[in-house]
Write an enzyme that holds these catalytic residues in place. Sequence first.
Site, short mmCIF file in Angstrom:
data_model
loop_
_atom_site.label_atom_id
_atom_site.label_comp_id
_atom_site.label_asym_id
_atom_site.label_seq_id
_atom_site.Cartn_x
_atom_site.Cartn_y
_atom_site.Cartn_z
N LYS B 211 0.83 -1.21 0.00
CA LYS B 211 0.00 0.00 0.00
C LYS B 211 0.86 1.25 0.00
O LYS B 211 0.65 2.16 -0.78
CB LYS B 211 -0.93 -0.02 1.22
CG LYS B 211 -1.91 1.13 1.24
CD LYS B 211 -3.02 0.91 2.25
CE LYS B 211 -2.50 0.90 3.67
NZ LYS B 211 -3.58 0.73 4.66
N GLU B 217 10.66 -5.56 3.00
CA GLU B 217 10.69 -6.94 2.55
C GLU B 217 10.20 -7.05 1.11
O GLU B 217 10.77 -7.77 0.28
CB GLU B 217 9.80 -7.83 3.44
CG GLU B 217 10.32 -8.06 4.85
CD GLU B 217 9.85 -7.01 5.85
OE1 GLU B 217 9.46 -5.90 5.41
OE2 GLU B 217 9.91 -7.30 7.06
N GLY B 268 -4.25 -3.27 5.97
CA GLY B 268 -3.65 -4.46 5.38
C GLY B 268 -4.38 -5.74 5.73
O GLY B 268 -4.71 -6.55 4.87
N ARG B 269 -4.66 -5.94 7.01
CA ARG B 269 -5.29 -7.20 7.44
C ARG B 269 -6.76 -7.26 7.06
O ARG B 269 -7.41 -8.29 7.22
CB ARG B 269 -5.11 -7.39 8.95
CG ARG B 269 -5.60 -6.25 9.79
CD ARG B 269 -5.07 -6.36 11.22
NE ARG B 269 -5.39 -5.23 12.06
CZ ARG B 269 -4.67 -4.10 12.14
NH1 ARG B 269 -3.60 -3.95 11.41
NH2 ARG B 269 -5.02 -3.13 12.94
N GLU B 355 -3.34 -8.41 15.67
CA GLU B 355 -2.84 -7.10 15.24
C GLU B 355 -3.89 -6.01 15.47
O GLU B 355 -3.55 -4.86 15.71
CB GLU B 355 -2.41 -7.14 13.77
CG GLU B 355 -1.55 -5.95 13.37
CD GLU B 355 -0.89 -6.10 12.01
OE1 GLU B 355 -1.50 -6.73 11.13
OE2 GLU B 355 0.23 -5.57 11.82
N HIS B 386 -4.44 -34.97 16.74
CA HIS B 386 -3.26 -35.81 16.97
C HIS B 386 -2.06 -34.96 17.36
O HIS B 386 -0.93 -35.41 17.27
CB HIS B 386 -2.95 -36.62 15.71
CG HIS B 386 -4.02 -37.59 15.36
ND1 HIS B 386 -3.93 -38.93 15.66
CD2 HIS B 386 -5.23 -37.43 14.78
CE1 HIS B 386 -5.02 -39.55 15.25
NE2 HIS B 386 -5.83 -38.66 14.71
N LYS B 501 11.04 -1.75 13.08
CA LYS B 501 11.49 -1.17 11.81
C LYS B 501 12.60 -0.15 12.03
O LYS B 501 13.59 -0.11 11.31
CB LYS B 501 10.31 -0.49 11.10
CG LYS B 501 9.32 -1.42 10.45
CD LYS B 501 8.31 -0.59 9.63
CE LYS B 501 7.10 -1.42 9.25
NZ LYS B 501 6.08 -0.62 8.56
#
Lengths: 528, 528
Positions: B211, B217, B268-269, B355, B386, B501
Amino acid sequence: MNYTNLDKIAAWTKLQSLAPAGKNFNFASLLDAERVKSCTVPMAGSLVYNWAAKVADEPILAALQALADEQELIGKYRLLLDGEVMNTGEKRMVLHHLLRGQSGNNVVYEGKDLGEFYKKELDRFSVFAELLRAGKIKGSTGKAFKNAVQIGIGGSDLGPRAMYIALDNWAVKNGRKKINAYFISNVDPDDPSAIVSSLDLSETVFILVSKSGTTQETLSNELFVKDKLSRASLDPGKHIVAVTSETSPLARNPAYLDSFYIDDFIGGRYSSTSAVGGVILSLAFGPDVFAEFLAGAHEADKNALEKDIRKNAALLDALLGVWERNFLGYPSTAVLPYSQALSRFPAHLQQLDMESNGKRVNREGGEISYVTGPVVFGEPGTNGQHSFYQLLHQGTDIIPLQFVGFEDSQRDDDVTVDGSVSQTKLKANLAAQIVAFAKGKDDADKNKFFPGGRPSSLIHGKQLCPAALGSLLAHFENKVMFQGFVWNLNSFDQEGVQLGKILTKKVLSGNSGDGALDAYSALLGIKI
Amino acid sequence: MNYTNLDKIAAWTKLQSLAPAGKNFNFASLLDAERVKSCTVPMAGSLVYNWAAKVADEPILAALQALADEQELIGKYRLLLDGEVMNTGEKRMVLHHLLRGQSGNNVVYEGKDLGEFYKKELDRFSVFAELLRAGKIKGSTGKAFKNAVQIGIGGSDLGPRAMYIALDNWAVKNGRKKINAYFISNVDPDDPSAIVSSLDLSETVFILVSKSGTTQETLSNELFVKDKLSRASLDPGKHIVAVTSETSPLARNPAYLDSFYIDDFIGGRYSSTSAVGGVILSLAFGPDVFAEFLAGAHEADKNALEKDIRKNAALLDALLGVWERNFLGYPSTAVLPYSQALSRFPAHLQQLDMESNGKRVNREGGEISYVTGPVVFGEPGTNGQHSFYQLLHQGTDIIPLQFVGFEDSQRDDDVTVDGSVSQTKLKANLAAQIVAFAKGKDDADKNKFFPGGRPSSLIHGKQLCPAALGSLLAHFENKVMFQGFVWNLNSFDQEGVQLGKILTKKVLSGNSGDGALDAYSALLGIKI
């Protein structure tokens, strides 16, 4: 040997007296270069455990050492290695360490030397893997195998899958990769359907893994696969290998291409270093790679015999975890590997830890009145930084963190951007997070204030190679074992999985005898 | 509108008075067929929310309704829909609902109707996807595209990836699958290297998603990919599409094949229903499938406007979660989908929830004195059974559970074993677990004793189709939003990611100014 509940020993009282100060441990002023350099424990190979950002000082470490001594943790580990029945609920020995080397006495059971037995099976599947990789063992139409699909669930899936993903890039880079591996686990039919339909079955070998030979999900998926093989005019007997115990219905069955054995003394979640992990890893990467993996695990097992907690990373890690869980009051732990190759390692540790120590009675079935195993979760960094780290930094609960990182990447394929390669950025992020979590940051805007005080440990090494992975795996197995000893638990059974199995059978029999269960079945559209 | 901390309202006191009895809620005798049938809330499409196995009765529900009313949860939702600045920290509107349909007033910002803007972008990438799927948009050597690789991290990765995996089998079965999707997220160079080396780049389109256009990254991975494209003699400008905001450095850049836009009002999420998820899903499955997904989300958004908590699944789910977190004292929640297709859905919810609500100050930056967002984790059933279910059943902590299941599989490819198909076994396991967790089982052997009292909810439906997935996603988005309103938080910023950051940049600049940070950097072999 002395088996006492944690809250009945002297160290309990001592640690409780240290807890109030521990909750206000001053990270910001204590965490300096000297502490980072000095708070290290060498592990196997190039690995090092660093606890500089943990709530630990001399009095705390002394109390944890006293706890280790009082609960006779190393003595219990030695008993386990020597074949004592440490799985008290199921009355079984616990012998996964023996899969990778001998650190105790010979273990003989009903006249059989079990070290020799495990070695014989290792040798057998190593030969099998070499022949198959060389194209000398072929599918039923005469084609060499290109794919191997493991059919298993729980310990027969999570560990082997995590290990395969962890070594795949390394193996490609080092010219060891020969067979592509896939995994089918869920009884959800979409799971086997998607995998099987994506592969040329004439070039595919299946590894059917069930110690008991009675696991419902795995047997359903076996029949799913057999049906597809038959429809493709392939002989299932030439395309399926069994990994099971010698007493299981799957053993010595001519319906399989070959069979490799484990026994009741290898728990599912501890079976990655047995044939359960060994067959698929040896097929994919070669038996020599699997041997390096075992050697790394064995070295970690030997290191875990050290009595001084300052020299035994697994022991110290275990004790710091108990300190955080029982005295500082933190109910969960995050595992954060800065390595994409370890993307499923947290899911394996989640099983290893939560299934081993998620217990509410002690090893004799007696009541306990303290908390045991924490919730374990995690995702790789840097991905997690852009996800749940918000809560880790600024949430209302403190969650201890277990970081893992390596100096070098596995593929040695990188790009320089803004003066640094991505591997350097990855490591810079890791270093930055440890300090950010520990020290926090003041800010007049309380929305931008970081309280710090989030403890973490770091395991770092040169590269995630097979030996390092074996050491890392064994580190956590031994950590969980030591914690079980501290809590006076049996970490090696899993009675908590039984009730669901019983009720599932009742539903499938059409006669559950429980109105609520029938009503849920009806909601889900079950028609028996 | 009234913005008050949770512990300052009347409902807080009322719920506190109910908590002691809630902790001893009698599941075993109360959970019968009638309760299972009656404790349901219809959701969008075929989905139903069932809360029979929750700690809830008439007095508790009445108190939760009073809480919803007192905190004006529906009123705040309506304000959000109408374009109120609900992201108070960043002073932004919160408009992801508008991506899938309009439920409030027109939202106009600086003269631009944002509903029209989002619709225009949806139309643009739908046309793009149709053309590319039809082979009319080609790579630089004239080949049609077969692969799409999303480059993004956090919200630009987890949601779209989870949605892609969730619909892949459905799309194959229904003949909608055309393009294979892959995802690159981590700055670990092994991540892009493994993906890129496995694909024919001449048939591969990349979707670069950031965005801000400044995500470290993602930009590193973009240059990694560009380098590989160039080395393969391909024109990066014909192989990369950008998804970004109009003010980002990536916008209107002739270096990309095309660009699609979101804006600051799409977090974002919360961006899976924007171009962030839309471009890759439309390429893979077709824009019509993405439209069905949006329609399912929009229907859930409309349902969430209902004031009566007994008729609003997202609202009730949110309130029961607050009840468990703040009054019953349970610090984590497990998400357990009985659907392999939802294998990464828990990882997305982990971000969405942790978040959004992992916050320690209220929406105005003021102190709060109660706990907020829980730890969220999970894996698909039956796999989890399991693995970590041992702790869920018999651990010392109670962890509320969120089950999801469907009547039908996605691929309709199944096998009958012992009288039932695998899909029936999957559902039988799900029904059995709910009852086992709630009711437990007595046993004289305390190691085989199940205390029960583990609350759970169940969302079930006919099949996981695009509309059902959209509804499921929106359900959880709205649940998290309502919980944020209850806690008086800003659920839409993430200041907790900033400190890491900043410190990372300091490390990479070679001048961190912090001895501990330098020491960690040295341990990890960072050389600047």
